[in-house]
Design a protein around this motif. Structure first.
Motif, PDB file in Angstrom:
ATOM      1  N   GLU A  81      -0.393   5.382   1.891  1.00 42.03           N
ATOM      2  CA  GLU A  81      -1.848   5.451   1.875  1.00 42.03           C
ATOM      3  C   GLU A  81      -2.384   5.374   0.452  1.00 42.03           C
ATOM      4  O   GLU A  81      -1.732   5.814  -0.498  1.00 42.03           O
ATOM      5  N   ALA A  82      -3.580   4.826   0.324  1.00 38.16           N
ATOM      6  CA  ALA A  82      -4.267   4.848  -0.961  1.00 38.16           C
ATOM      7  C   ALA A  82      -4.634   6.289  -1.277  1.00 38.16           C
ATOM      8  O   ALA A  82      -5.201   6.996  -0.437  1.00 38.16           O
TER       9      ALA A  82
ATOM     10  N   VAL B 104      -6.798   2.087 -11.570  1.00 36.62           N
ATOM     11  CA  VAL B 104      -5.584   1.741 -10.832  1.00 36.62           C
ATOM     12  C   VAL B 104      -5.567   2.482  -9.500  1.00 36.62           C
ATOM     13  O   VAL B 104      -5.855   3.676  -9.425  1.00 36.62           O
ATOM     14  N   GLU B 105      -5.241   1.761  -8.417  1.00 32.73           N
ATOM     15  CA  GLU B 105      -5.118   2.392  -7.104  1.00 32.73           C
ATOM     16  C   GLU B 105      -3.682   2.875  -6.910  1.00 32.73           C
ATOM     17  O   GLU B 105      -2.740   2.090  -6.976  1.00 32.73           O
ATOM     18  N   ILE B 106      -3.533   4.163  -6.684  1.00 34.90           N
ATOM     19  CA  ILE B 106      -2.222   4.756  -6.430  1.00 34.90           C
ATOM     20  C   ILE B 106      -2.011   4.835  -4.928  1.00 34.90           C
ATOM     21  O   ILE B 106      -2.895   5.279  -4.185  1.00 34.90           O
TER      22      ILE B 106
ATOM     23  N   LEU C 244       3.741  -0.706 -10.780  1.00 33.87           N
ATOM     24  CA  LEU C 244       4.957  -0.368 -10.033  1.00 33.87           C
ATOM     25  C   LEU C 244       5.009   1.121  -9.715  1.00 33.87           C
ATOM     26  O   LEU C 244       5.350   1.515  -8.594  1.00 33.87           O
ATOM     27  N   LEU C 245       4.676   1.964 -10.677  1.00 31.06           N
ATOM     28  CA  LEU C 245       4.668   3.405 -10.417  1.00 31.06           C
ATOM     29  C   LEU C 245       3.560   3.778  -9.441  1.00 31.06           C
ATOM     30  O   LEU C 245       3.722   4.701  -8.631  1.00 31.06           O
ATOM     31  N   ALA C 246       2.449   3.067  -9.515  1.00 31.14           N
ATOM     32  CA  ALA C 246       1.338   3.346  -8.601  1.00 31.14           C
ATOM     33  C   ALA C 246       1.671   2.947  -7.174  1.00 31.14           C
ATOM     34  O   ALA C 246       1.023   3.412  -6.232  1.00 31.14           O
ATOM     35  N   ASP C 247       2.678   2.106  -6.989  1.00 27.75           N
ATOM     36  CA  ASP C 247       3.118   1.711  -5.658  1.00 27.75           C
ATOM     37  C   ASP C 247       4.195   2.676  -5.171  1.00 27.75           C
ATOM     38  O   ASP C 247       5.386   2.380  -5.168  1.00 27.75           O
TER      39      ASP C 247
END
Length: 464
Positions: free
Chosen positions: A15-16, A2-4, A344-347
């Motif tokens: 930013e990623a 997963v990309e945070i 959603l949390l990762a965004d």
């Protein structure tokens, strides 16, 4: 993987997130000064960064995340409390740390991997201060050691202001021994009646800012991934941390990502003792508001937006949590988390979106009559990623459901029906309440709702 994505205060961009070392994700949060109970505003960063900690552990692995949150246990406020009460400073700080743990535990916050006390890192602070003098970034004056702000060209980058603008717009301590009004204290002398340690500059104690730089370096290294705190710490505390740490270690980045949560209000106004709306976490807990409910209210607002604590939000949160606990009673958490919740949390920690997703999942569970219970287990694991519905945190449910939010809605529907002469929505809502086992008593003075022996909180999710 997963990309945070996180909004970096330093770059003002989302930013990623890419850790320096994926096998050791490192995070530091500025902790409390331990002289009194934590007020509600103090708890917001704890909950925000607890969610981030849980997310990082979920994505990178539980043994690959190191979280540090300090205790400032040497400070003029602590000294004043000791003088006021006649109690030893260590007794005050030990007691306050115990209070803090109890209150944050009640909010479902995991304890960090390290909770350093400033007084255990005095030697590291002295060493960093001496190094800054040797490198020309600090100077001794009248028993003090001060950081030379003009020696660090990037000063002000975090807050987006020049040094001259800061001088014009901020109240700074003016002292005759300062070379520049913005220079700040790294070390100051201590008279015999105050805590002090021997140093090359005489007996004294550290300034506030050097504490976090020394402790984070000792526990996380010269460069680490995330540094967090409330927006009120952005300047001067975090600005000063960056300056002294980057000058002490010019080869390093100090913190790659800076996260700041916005401030807290109470019923639309700034929390203030003068307004009579100032209270601690313990005040709320003692009033019978469960820690899980307090946490839920925090999660309803994105961390980068001001949060307004209201009694209505607390009532809504309690009613929702009662329904959810009843819905998944007996379910087993198998560790399978809904991918939508993680995304959603990762965004940028979209906790409000994650709660909305949980509401949708709850409605789906009410409609799904399959007996295997797998969906309930996923719901439970997903809620726990947010720090809700944790094992052992459901004791408050025995007090019975709070139906006040539903009663208020029923009153609104009745008023609308009287005005429009259309009673369809009111009748449908009443029928749904009765089907859920709620006894309704309505009169001209108001509405009373009580759970009957057949009360089924899970059916409340299907209310029209």
């Amino acid at each position: 993987m997963v990309e945070i994505k996180l909004t970096n205060t330093r770059t003002r961009r989302k930013e990623a997130f890419a850790p320096i070392d994926p096998d050791r994700v490192r995070m530091y949060l500025c902790g409390p000064t331990v002289y009194d109970r934590a007020h509600l505003g103090n708890a917001r960063p704890v909950v925000v960064f607890d969610v981030l900690y849980r997310l990082l552990r979920h994505v990178y692995g539980e043994d690959r995340v190191t979280y540090v949150r300090n205790f400032t246990d040497v400070d003029d406020k602590i000294n004043a409390r000791a003088a006021e009460t006649g109690r030893p400073i260590r007794d005050i700080t030990d007691e306050t740390i115990g209070w803090y743990h109890d209150d944050m535990d009640a909010l479902g916050a995991r304890r960090p991997d390290h909770e350093p006390r400033a007084t255990d890192y005095i030697s590291q602070m002295i060493a960093m201060t001496a190094d800054l003098i040797a490198k020309g970034h600090a100077y001794e004056a009248e028993g003090h050691v001060l950081f030379d702000v003009r020696s660090f060209p990037d000063y002000g980058r975090l807050s987006g202001r020049s040094v001259d603008d800061m001088i014009a717009g901020a109240r700074v301590e003016v002292a005759p021994f300062k070379r520049d009004p913005m220079d700040f204290v790294l070390w100051k002398p201590s008279p015999g009646d105050l805590p002090g340690w021997d140093s090359p500059w005489g007996r004294g104690r550290p300034g506030w800012h050097i504490e976090c730089s020394a402790m984070s370096q000792a526990l996380l290294g010269d460069s680490f991934d995330i540094h967090g705190g409330g927006i009120d710490l952005q300047f001067p505390h975090h600005e000063n941390e960056i300056a002294q740490s980057c000058c002490a270690n010019p080869h390093a980045d100090f913190a790659r990502v800076w996260l700041h949560n916005e401030m807290l209000q109470v019923e639309g106004r700034k929390m203030s003792k003068s307004l009579g709306n100032f209270f601690t976490v313990r005040d709320l807990l003692d009033q019978g508001i469960p820690g899980e409910v307090i946490r839920f209210v925090f999660l309803m607002t994105h961390y980068r937006k001001p949060m307004d604590w209201t009694a209505e939000k607390a009532r809504e949160a309690e009613a929702t949590l009662r329904r959810w606990h009843a819905l998944v009673a007996g379910a087993e958490d198998r560790g399978i988390v809904d991918a939508g919740i993680v995304d959603l949390l990762a965004d940028d920690l979209n906790t409000a979106g994650a709660l909305a997703r949980l509401h949708a999942m709850a409605r789906e569970l009410v409609e799904d009559q399959s007996p295997d219970g797998a969906g309930k287990g996923v719901f439970l694991a997903s809620a726990r990623l947010l720090g809700l519905m944790l094992p052992g945190m459901d004791g408050w449910l025995a007090a019975g459901p709070d139906l006040s939010a539903l009663a208020a809605r029923l009153v609104r529907l009745r008023e609308e029906a009287k005005a429009t002469r259309d009673f369809a929505a009111l009748d449908a809502f009443k029928a749904a309440l009765i089907d859920a086992g709620v006894t309704i008593r309505m009169n001209r003075d108001g509405v009373e709702l009580d759970p009957s022996p057949s009360f089924d909180a899970a059916k409340l999710d299907a209310l029209p």
